[in-house]
Design a protein around this motif. Structure first.
Motif, PDB file in Angstrom:
ATOM      1  N   VAL A   1       0.809  -1.214   0.078  1.00  0.00           N
ATOM      2  CA  VAL A   1      -0.059  -0.018  -0.014  1.00  0.00           C
ATOM      3  C   VAL A   1       1.026   1.343  -0.264  1.00  0.00           C
ATOM      4  O   VAL A   1       0.706   2.210  -0.607  1.00  0.00           O
ATOM      5  CB  VAL A   1      -0.986   0.118   1.152  1.00  0.00           C
ATOM      6  CG1 VAL A   1      -1.693   1.355   1.420  1.00  0.00           C
ATOM      7  CG2 VAL A   1      -2.131  -1.027   1.276  1.00  0.00           C
ATOM      8  N   MET A   2       1.911   1.159   0.891  1.00  0.00           N
ATOM      9  CA  MET A   2       2.976   2.309   0.763  1.00  0.00           C
ATOM     10  C   MET A   2       3.539   2.714  -0.436  1.00  0.00           C
ATOM     11  O   MET A   2       3.906   3.685  -1.170  1.00  0.00           O
ATOM     12  CB  MET A   2       3.735   2.262   1.975  1.00  0.00           C
ATOM     13  CG  MET A   2       2.904   2.351   3.478  1.00  0.00           C
ATOM     14  SD  MET A   2       2.000   3.912   3.556  1.00  0.00           S
ATOM     15  CE  MET A   2       3.513   5.067   3.788  1.00  0.00           C
ATOM     16  N   LYS A   3       4.032   1.495  -0.940  1.00  0.00           N
ATOM     17  CA  LYS A   3       4.464   1.499  -2.551  1.00  0.00           C
ATOM     18  C   LYS A   3       3.866   2.229  -3.294  1.00  0.00           C
ATOM     19  O   LYS A   3       4.373   2.983  -4.127  1.00  0.00           O
ATOM     20  CB  LYS A   3       5.183   0.249  -2.867  1.00  0.00           C
ATOM     21  CG  LYS A   3       5.881   0.022  -3.972  1.00  0.00           C
ATOM     22  CD  LYS A   3       6.428  -1.521  -4.338  1.00  0.00           C
ATOM     23  CE  LYS A   3       7.198  -1.517  -5.344  1.00  0.00           C
ATOM     24  NZ  LYS A   3       6.559  -1.124  -6.812  1.00  0.00           N
TER      25      LYS A   3
ATOM     26  N   LEU B   1       1.912   9.760  -5.022  1.00  0.00           N
ATOM     27  CA  LEU B   1       1.699  10.784  -4.249  1.00  0.00           C
ATOM     28  C   LEU B   1       2.973  11.515  -3.598  1.00  0.00           C
ATOM     29  O   LEU B   1       4.043  10.775  -3.887  1.00  0.00           O
ATOM     30  CB  LEU B   1       0.762  10.419  -2.799  1.00  0.00           C
ATOM     31  CG  LEU B   1      -0.463   9.876  -3.193  1.00  0.00           C
ATOM     32  CD1 LEU B   1      -1.013   9.515  -1.777  1.00  0.00           C
ATOM     33  CD2 LEU B   1      -1.466  10.611  -3.854  1.00  0.00           C
ATOM     34  N   THR B   2       3.085  12.766  -3.247  1.00  0.00           N
ATOM     35  CA  THR B   2       4.209  13.305  -2.473  1.00  0.00           C
ATOM     36  C   THR B   2       4.255  13.239  -1.056  1.00  0.00           C
ATOM     37  O   THR B   2       5.327  13.452  -0.366  1.00  0.00           O
ATOM     38  CB  THR B   2       4.397  14.976  -2.896  1.00  0.00           C
ATOM     39  OG1 THR B   2       3.196  15.542  -2.421  1.00  0.00           O
ATOM     40  CG2 THR B   2       4.538  14.912  -4.432  1.00  0.00           C
ATOM     41  N   GLY B   3       3.084  12.657  -0.366  1.00  0.00           N
ATOM     42  CA  GLY B   3       3.057  12.572   1.039  1.00  0.00           C
ATOM     43  C   GLY B   3       1.748  12.251   1.372  1.00  0.00           C
ATOM     44  O   GLY B   3       0.679  12.360   0.623  1.00  0.00           O
TER      45      GLY B   3
ATOM     46  N   LYS C   1       4.850   5.207  14.635  1.00  0.00           N
ATOM     47  CA  LYS C   1       5.868   4.199  14.122  1.00  0.00           C
ATOM     48  C   LYS C   1       5.773   4.489  12.750  1.00  0.00           C
ATOM     49  O   LYS C   1       6.857   4.194  12.192  1.00  0.00           O
ATOM     50  CB  LYS C   1       5.335   2.949  14.472  1.00  0.00           C
ATOM     51  CG  LYS C   1       6.223   1.701  14.360  1.00  0.00           C
ATOM     52  CD  LYS C   1       5.677   0.437  14.865  1.00  0.00           C
ATOM     53  CE  LYS C   1       6.485  -0.685  14.515  1.00  0.00           C
ATOM     54  NZ  LYS C   1       6.577  -1.234  13.344  1.00  0.00           N
ATOM     55  N   LEU C   2       4.889   4.673  12.053  1.00  0.00           N
ATOM     56  CA  LEU C   2       4.661   4.927  10.768  1.00  0.00           C
ATOM     57  C   LEU C   2       5.687   6.287  10.258  1.00  0.00           C
ATOM     58  O   LEU C   2       6.367   6.166   9.217  1.00  0.00           O
ATOM     59  CB  LEU C   2       3.097   5.428  10.047  1.00  0.00           C
ATOM     60  CG  LEU C   2       2.528   4.026   9.892  1.00  0.00           C
ATOM     61  CD1 LEU C   2       1.123   4.462   9.790  1.00  0.00           C
ATOM     62  CD2 LEU C   2       2.898   2.911   8.689  1.00  0.00           C
ATOM     63  N   LEU C   3       5.675   6.982  11.249  1.00  0.00           N
ATOM     64  CA  LEU C   3       6.547   8.407  10.625  1.00  0.00           C
ATOM     65  C   LEU C   3       8.045   7.855  10.919  1.00  0.00           C
ATOM     66  O   LEU C   3       8.773   8.238   9.792  1.00  0.00           O
ATOM     67  CB  LEU C   3       6.211   9.439  11.978  1.00  0.00           C
ATOM     68  CG  LEU C   3       7.062  10.680  12.003  1.00  0.00           C
ATOM     69  CD1 LEU C   3       6.656  11.389  10.603  1.00  0.00           C
ATOM     70  CD2 LEU C   3       6.900  11.627  13.289  1.00  0.00           C
TER      71      LEU C   3
ATOM     72  N   PHE D   1       8.106  11.050   4.129  1.00  0.00           N
ATOM     73  CA  PHE D   1       6.912  10.713   3.253  1.00  0.00           C
ATOM     74  C   PHE D   1       5.447  10.776   4.029  1.00  0.00           C
ATOM     75  O   PHE D   1       4.559  11.283   3.698  1.00  0.00           O
ATOM     76  CB  PHE D   1       6.691   9.362   2.373  1.00  0.00           C
ATOM     77  CG  PHE D   1       5.559   9.026   1.417  1.00  0.00           C
ATOM     78  CD1 PHE D   1       5.518   9.654   0.279  1.00  0.00           C
ATOM     79  CD2 PHE D   1       4.658   8.173   1.797  1.00  0.00           C
ATOM     80  CE1 PHE D   1       4.315   9.725  -0.258  1.00  0.00           C
ATOM     81  CE2 PHE D   1       3.640   8.014   1.252  1.00  0.00           C
ATOM     82  CZ  PHE D   1       3.368   8.672  -0.066  1.00  0.00           C
ATOM     83  N   VAL D   2       5.597  10.044   5.116  1.00  0.00           N
ATOM     84  CA  VAL D   2       4.635   9.990   5.984  1.00  0.00           C
ATOM     85  C   VAL D   2       4.525  11.328   7.060  1.00  0.00           C
ATOM     86  O   VAL D   2       5.676  11.327   7.674  1.00  0.00           O
ATOM     87  CB  VAL D   2       4.482   8.806   6.968  1.00  0.00           C
ATOM     88  CG1 VAL D   2       3.529   8.865   8.137  1.00  0.00           C
ATOM     89  CG2 VAL D   2       3.906   7.621   6.292  1.00  0.00           C
TER      90      VAL D   2
END
Length: 252
Positions: free
Chosen positions: A20-22, A28-30, A46-48, A54-55
């Motif tokens: 999903v992140m890929k 997207l740019t972010g 944690k995602l940060l 990006f996140v």
């Protein structure tokens, strides 16, 4: 383009979050992942760490959760948000939900938590992201009393046009989700709202523009396309303006 409100930390993505992140990075740019609970804020942070630059994150407590959570959990959430405030680009989501929460005690609890988040936004000079389902006018009346909030974003806006226009008059912003691609009500709303006050989001995993398919941040492209069609401007222009809005509001 940017997805300014999503929940990639949710369990719906546990099996293929990296994929999903890929896909998100390809389009997207972010993204701004929104914390909606104590555990949600932790997962969001944690995602940060995992996807730096990006996140981006907003940290809050969903009003439906606020209406029923133990006060000690809410207090712990506030403490942890303050401990991690330097990593946040916004406070929220927070606000009022009069659709899911109909009892007076639940609404009172929501309003108390909402007030605390407003104070936090003022203290740390951060924008606040609002969830205000069936309470758009009430929330607007509340935030108008706090002129020192840097900015107010009405996330996943679905209220009436009159309230939307009052939000614009205050200089605040409205974010439209992927529901825009299949909702006539939302399309009618954006006809009369300046692009300079509009942001784009998915609110994923909810509100997928594709029937039977889980939503994800990359699908914010459908919001941009629909805005371009409704407003009779190019996709490129919508992309440029809405991303510029997001970067200015959230300091990205």
């Amino acid at each position: 383009m940017m997805d300014i409100h999503c929940h990639v930390d949710f369990k719906e993505y546990n099996k293929n979050r990296e994929e999903v992140m890929k896909r998100s990075k390809e389009k997207l740019t972010g993204i701004i992942n929104s914390g909606a609970s104590l555990g949600g804020n932790r997962r969001t942070l944690k995602l940060l760490e995992e996807y730096p630059r990006f996140v981006h994150v907003s940290l809050g407590f969903h009003p439906v959760n606020a209406s029923k959570a133990d006060s000690s959990i809410i207090e712990q959430a506030f403490n942890e948000i303050e401990e991690n405030i330097d990593g946040a680009v916004a406070i929220g989501e927070s606000g009022l939900d009069f659709y899911e929460v109909t009892d007076e005690e639940g609404r009172r609890r929501q309003q108390k938590v909402f007030s605390s988040f407003i104070e936090m936004a003022v203290e740390y000079e951060l924008p606040i992201v609002l969830h205000v389902r069936n309470a758009e006018r009430q929330a607007l009346d509340i935030v108008k009393k706090h002129s020192s909030i840097p900015d107010v974003v009405f996330h996943c806006y679905g209220g009436d046009l009159e309230t939307a226009q009052k939000i614009v008059e205050e200089g605040y912003h409205l974010s439209f989700s992927t529901i825009l691609s299949f909702s006539d009500h939302h399309k009618k709303l954006v006809e009369d709202i300046p692009l300079s006050n509009i942001l784009t989001e998915t609110d994923s995993p909810y509100l997928s523009p594709f029937k039977g398919q889980r939503n994800e941040p990359a699908f914010v492209e459908e919001v941009v396309k629909t805005l371009a069609h409704v407003k009779s401007v190019s996709v490129r222009e919508v992309d440029r303006v809405t991303e510029k809005n997001a970067r200015k509001i959230f300091g990205i």
